[in-house]
Design an enzyme around this catalytic site. Structure first.
Site, mmCIF file in Angstrom:
data_model
loop_
_atom_site.group_PDB
_atom_site.id
_atom_site.type_symbol
_atom_site.label_atom_id
_atom_site.label_comp_id
_atom_site.label_asym_id
_atom_site.label_seq_id
_atom_site.Cartn_x
_atom_site.Cartn_y
_atom_site.Cartn_z
ATOM 1 N N GLU A 182 -10.087 -5.072 9.953
ATOM 2 C CA GLU A 182 -9.821 -4.349 9.178
ATOM 3 C C GLU A 182 -10.313 -3.909 8.057
ATOM 4 O O GLU A 182 -10.184 -4.927 7.425
ATOM 5 C CB GLU A 182 -8.400 -4.581 9.174
ATOM 6 C CG GLU A 182 -7.563 -3.957 8.616
ATOM 7 C CD GLU A 182 -5.768 -3.858 8.349
ATOM 8 O OE1 GLU A 182 -5.169 -4.883 7.826
ATOM 9 O OE2 GLU A 182 -5.256 -2.358 8.016
ATOM 10 N N CYS A 193 -2.796 1.065 6.731
ATOM 11 C CA CYS A 193 -3.544 0.776 7.667
ATOM 12 C C CYS A 193 -3.928 1.481 8.886
ATOM 13 O O CYS A 193 -4.005 1.914 10.070
ATOM 14 C CB CYS A 193 -1.743 0.007 8.697
ATOM 15 S SG CYS A 193 -0.291 1.772 8.542
ATOM 16 N N GLU A 231 5.090 -4.176 12.195
ATOM 17 C CA GLU A 231 3.562 -3.087 12.165
ATOM 18 C C GLU A 231 2.563 -3.770 10.958
ATOM 19 O O GLU A 231 2.412 -4.385 10.313
ATOM 20 C CB GLU A 231 4.333 -1.997 11.035
ATOM 21 C CG GLU A 231 5.198 -1.388 11.623
ATOM 22 C CD GLU A 231 5.096 -0.761 13.537
ATOM 23 O OE1 GLU A 231 4.583 -0.553 13.442
ATOM 24 O OE2 GLU A 231 6.286 -0.627 13.723
ATOM 25 N N ASN A 289 1.104 -1.092 -0.030
ATOM 26 C CA ASN A 289 -0.254 0.202 0.174
ATOM 27 C C ASN A 289 1.141 1.245 0.179
ATOM 28 O O ASN A 289 0.591 2.330 -0.653
ATOM 29 C CB ASN A 289 -1.075 -0.312 1.191
ATOM 30 C CG ASN A 289 -0.349 -0.493 2.686
ATOM 31 O OD1 ASN A 289 0.308 -0.871 2.916
ATOM 32 N ND2 ASN A 289 -0.665 0.857 3.368
HETATM 33 P P1 NAD Z 1 0.751 -9.011 3.626
HETATM 34 O O1 NAD Z 1 0.483 -9.495 4.676
HETATM 35 O O2 NAD Z 1 -0.595 -9.617 3.173
HETATM 36 O O3 NAD Z 1 1.782 -8.859 2.602
HETATM 37 C C1 NAD Z 1 2.609 -8.213 2.875
HETATM 38 C C2 NAD Z 1 3.767 -8.674 3.311
HETATM 39 O O4 NAD Z 1 4.233 -10.244 3.567
HETATM 40 C C3 NAD Z 1 4.161 -9.392 0.801
HETATM 41 O O5 NAD Z 1 5.163 -8.569 1.051
HETATM 42 C C4 NAD Z 1 4.232 -10.901 1.398
HETATM 43 O O6 NAD Z 1 4.529 -11.213 0.728
HETATM 44 C C5 NAD Z 1 4.442 -11.018 2.817
HETATM 45 N N1 NAD Z 1 4.439 -12.189 2.862
HETATM 46 C C6 NAD Z 1 3.580 -13.098 3.167
HETATM 47 N N2 NAD Z 1 3.375 -14.609 3.184
HETATM 48 C C7 NAD Z 1 4.581 -14.858 4.234
HETATM 49 C C8 NAD Z 1 4.819 -15.812 5.220
HETATM 50 N N3 NAD Z 1 4.388 -16.741 4.990
HETATM 51 N N4 NAD Z 1 6.086 -15.102 5.225
HETATM 52 C C9 NAD Z 1 6.942 -13.984 4.683
HETATM 53 N N5 NAD Z 1 6.119 -13.452 4.204
HETATM 54 C C10 NAD Z 1 5.626 -13.360 3.660
HETATM 55 O O7 NAD Z 1 0.144 -7.148 3.571
HETATM 56 P P2 NAD Z 1 -0.353 -6.474 2.184
HETATM 57 O O8 NAD Z 1 -1.991 -7.407 1.791
HETATM 58 O O9 NAD Z 1 0.586 -6.120 1.354
HETATM 59 O O10 NAD Z 1 -0.872 -5.552 2.957
HETATM 60 C C11 NAD Z 1 -2.453 -4.817 3.987
HETATM 61 C C12 NAD Z 1 -1.569 -4.975 5.545
HETATM 62 O O11 NAD Z 1 -0.636 -4.220 5.586
HETATM 63 C C13 NAD Z 1 -2.347 -4.708 5.767
HETATM 64 O O12 NAD Z 1 -3.176 -5.700 7.395
HETATM 65 C C14 NAD Z 1 -1.862 -2.910 6.687
HETATM 66 O O13 NAD Z 1 -2.886 -2.355 7.737
HETATM 67 C C15 NAD Z 1 -0.836 -3.563 6.941
HETATM 68 N N6 NAD Z 1 -0.170 -2.430 6.916
HETATM 69 C C16 NAD Z 1 0.874 -2.192 8.197
HETATM 70 C C17 NAD Z 1 1.320 -0.756 8.409
HETATM 71 C C18 NAD Z 1 1.943 -0.023 9.480
HETATM 72 O O14 NAD Z 1 2.789 0.368 9.763
HETATM 73 N N7 NAD Z 1 1.035 -0.450 10.326
HETATM 74 C C19 NAD Z 1 1.470 0.128 7.183
HETATM 75 C C20 NAD Z 1 0.702 -0.124 6.100
HETATM 76 C C21 NAD Z 1 0.512 -1.821 6.248
#
Ligand code: NAD
Length: 486
Positions: free
Chosen positions: A384, A290, A256, A160
């Site tokens: 969320e 987020c 995060e 995002n």
């Molecule tokens: P996601 O958890 O699906 O993916 C995030 C990353 O994790 C990707 O690069 C993905 O390939 C990787 N991943 C997936 N499975 C994995 C595993 N088993 N082991 C290691 N890595 C793995 O998230 P998304 O859909 O890309 O992003 C949305 C989420 O991110 C929302 O929940 C949002 O709130 C959160 N987010 C949090 C913050 C914060 O700072 N708190 C900021 C931005 C987004």
């Protein structure tokens, strides 16, 4: 990438061990707006991860020293290069991701600040002498500690904010003297490759950075489980965070995770200001943030006015093509995500919620949606949403609101609107969240502040100085000198 191309092709589909790689198997990067191909990147394997991590570990542990002044200069140069290339970065970020071009440009400008701030943390990498005189056992000892790199940082990022969240991990790791292996989101890897190219142009040693696009379950899991990775810095969803914790075991982690953005509007609030902030916070990046505003609790006497203003401002938003600089709201990242948001809204409506505007989907687009009378327990309230949906709920008792918010599983940031300082501080102190913004929504952050949440919203804190602390550790050197001859 020096000027603004219509399509930028990275030098390679992945980078590790000091050179670009062109893996045979690739992942297509598609524009979520129209499904057009934006580029191809490597679909890296666990074996690639092993090579990459070992190469970075070798560079950090046995390679030439990388003095702090050189780290600082390289990151300052990187920030300047990002300024020079901002138009091209914004276009790429907008095409592979969801942000309208105006917002994409703002993200690039944020990333410049993140990288510059990281360079300035060079001054933070200092230690102290140890107070051996505090105890008789310290006699004839003197010593100090310094801040040393943890070693190899695995950075795993979501789609995002595909540039600034990469910068938030890579730049603090580098100024701290670490090596970094980055695994960007499957949907938005191109901007991460472009950023890696920029770091190399800025003079970051090529053996200290690696970027391996690929799948979470393959590249992500292999990185997290790799014995030579010293710290995992992850931003993404709670479910993925749980999987990472299970694989990482006792490895250092900073996570995060998600939120469900609460705003409390007290009876004396400036409703006009609150309404504008709610709309900005709920629908920026089509709610894929987020910090997105998801639940608004408003004092019953203000509910009609607030709802009227929020609905009017929401209907004025321009939903459209990301390339058009009048667009406020672009697509969701894919059709599955848009359909999920639609089904959660449908579920709320079946339970009695009223749609005041929005609740319309076309492909990956979901129109900004305002809901009232949402039944307790509906997923748009408890989970969320990560889409452009806000629910407005009247309240009679602040205590009940605080109890409700503190009972939610997430606790990232919140906002409270009031002119009464005591009331604002009372709510702010009682909410179990990482930050409370007074007279703003929780959708605000500067990159130097400690950033993270309570409960399911995260583990530890990011924010450049705090990330540098997490990615370095104190190392003591102490001398036991011979007692002075009597
Ligand atoms: P996601 O958890 O699906 O993916 C995030 C990353 O994790 C990707 O690069 C993905 O390939 C990787 N991943 C997936 N499975 C994995 C595993 N088993 N082991 C290691 N890595 C793995 O998230 P998304 O859909 O890309 O992003 C949305 C989420 O991110 C929302 O929940 C949002 O709130 C959160 N987010 C949090 C913050 C914060 O700072 N708190 C900021 C931005 C987004």
């Amino acid at each position: 990438m020096s000027s603004q191309p219509s399509t930028w092709t990275p030098a390679g589909g992945a980078f590790w061990a000091g050179r670009w790689h062109h893996p045979d198997t690739t992942l297509e990067v598609l524009d979520p707006e129209d499904g057009q191909l934006v580029g191809r990147v490597g679909d890296c394997t666990a074996a690639d991860v092993d090579e990459a991590v070992r190469a970075v570990a070798q560079a950090v542990l046995a390679g030439p020293a990388w003095p702090i002044w050189q780290r600082r200069e390289a990151l300052h140069r990187a920030a300047s290069l990002l300024v020079e290339r901002e138009a091209a970065f914004a276009e790429l970020l907008s095409r592979e991701g969801c942000k309208p071009i105006r917002d994409a440009l703002r993200e690039v400008q944020r990333a410049v600040e993140t990288v510059r701030l990281s360079a300035e943390q060079a001054d933070r990498l200092e230690g102290q002498t140890l107070p051996f005189g505090d105890t008789p056992r310290g006699e004839n000892r003197l010593g100090w500690y310094t801040r040393e790199p943890v070693g190899v940082v695995a950075a795993i990022t979501p789609f995002n904010d595909p540039l600034n969240l990469v910068a938030h991990k890579v730049a603090p790791a580098l100024i701290g003297g670490n090596g970094v292996v980055l695994k960007p989101a499957e949907q938005t890897p191109l901007v991460a490759l472009a950023f890696t190219e920029l770091l190399l142009d800025a003079g970051v040693p090529a053996d200290r950075v690696a970027v391996l696009p690929g799948r979470g379950a393959t590249v992500g899991a292999a990185l997290v489980g790799h014995p030579r990775v010293d710290l995992v810095s992850f931003t993404g969803g709670y479910t993925t965070g749980n999987a990472i914790a299970a694989t990482a075991g006792a490895k250092k982690t900073v996570m995060e995770l998600g939120g469900n953005g609460t705003v409390v509007v007290l009876p004396d609030a400036d409703v006009r200001r609150a309404a504008q902030a709610v709309v900005d916070g709920a629908f920026g990046n089509a709610g894929q943030n987020c910090l997105s505003v998801q639940r608004v609790f408003v004092a019953r006497e203000l509910v009609d006015e607030l709802v009227e203003r929020v609905v009017r401002l929401t209907t004025e938003l321009v939903v459209g093509s990301k390339a058009d600089d009048r667009t406020d709201v672009g697509p969701l990242i894919d059709e599955t995500s848009a359909a999920r948001v639609e089904s959660w809204v449908d579920e709320a409506v079946e339970g009695g919620a009223a749609v005041l505007t929005g609740a319309k989907r076309e492909g990956t687009y979901y129109w900004p949606t305002v809901l009232v009378s949402v039944p307790a327990g509906a997923r748009v309230l408890t989970e969320e949403v990560f889409g452009p949906v806000v629910s407005i709920e009247p309240f009679d008792s602040v205590d009940a609101v605080v109890t409700e918010v503190n009972g939610l599983e997430y606790g990232l940031q919140a906002g409270v609107f009031t002119r009464d300082l005591d009331a604002a501080l009372d709510v702010a102190q009682r909410l179990r969240v990482g930050a409370v913004m007074i007279n703003d929504t929780g959708d605000f952050r500067i990159d130097a502040m400690p950033f993270g949440g309570s409960k399911r919203s995260g583990v530890g804190r990011e924010g450049v100085p705090f990330a540098v602390d997490a990615m370095t550790e104190p190392k003591i050197i102490a001398i036991h000198r011979s007692p002075r001859p009597a």
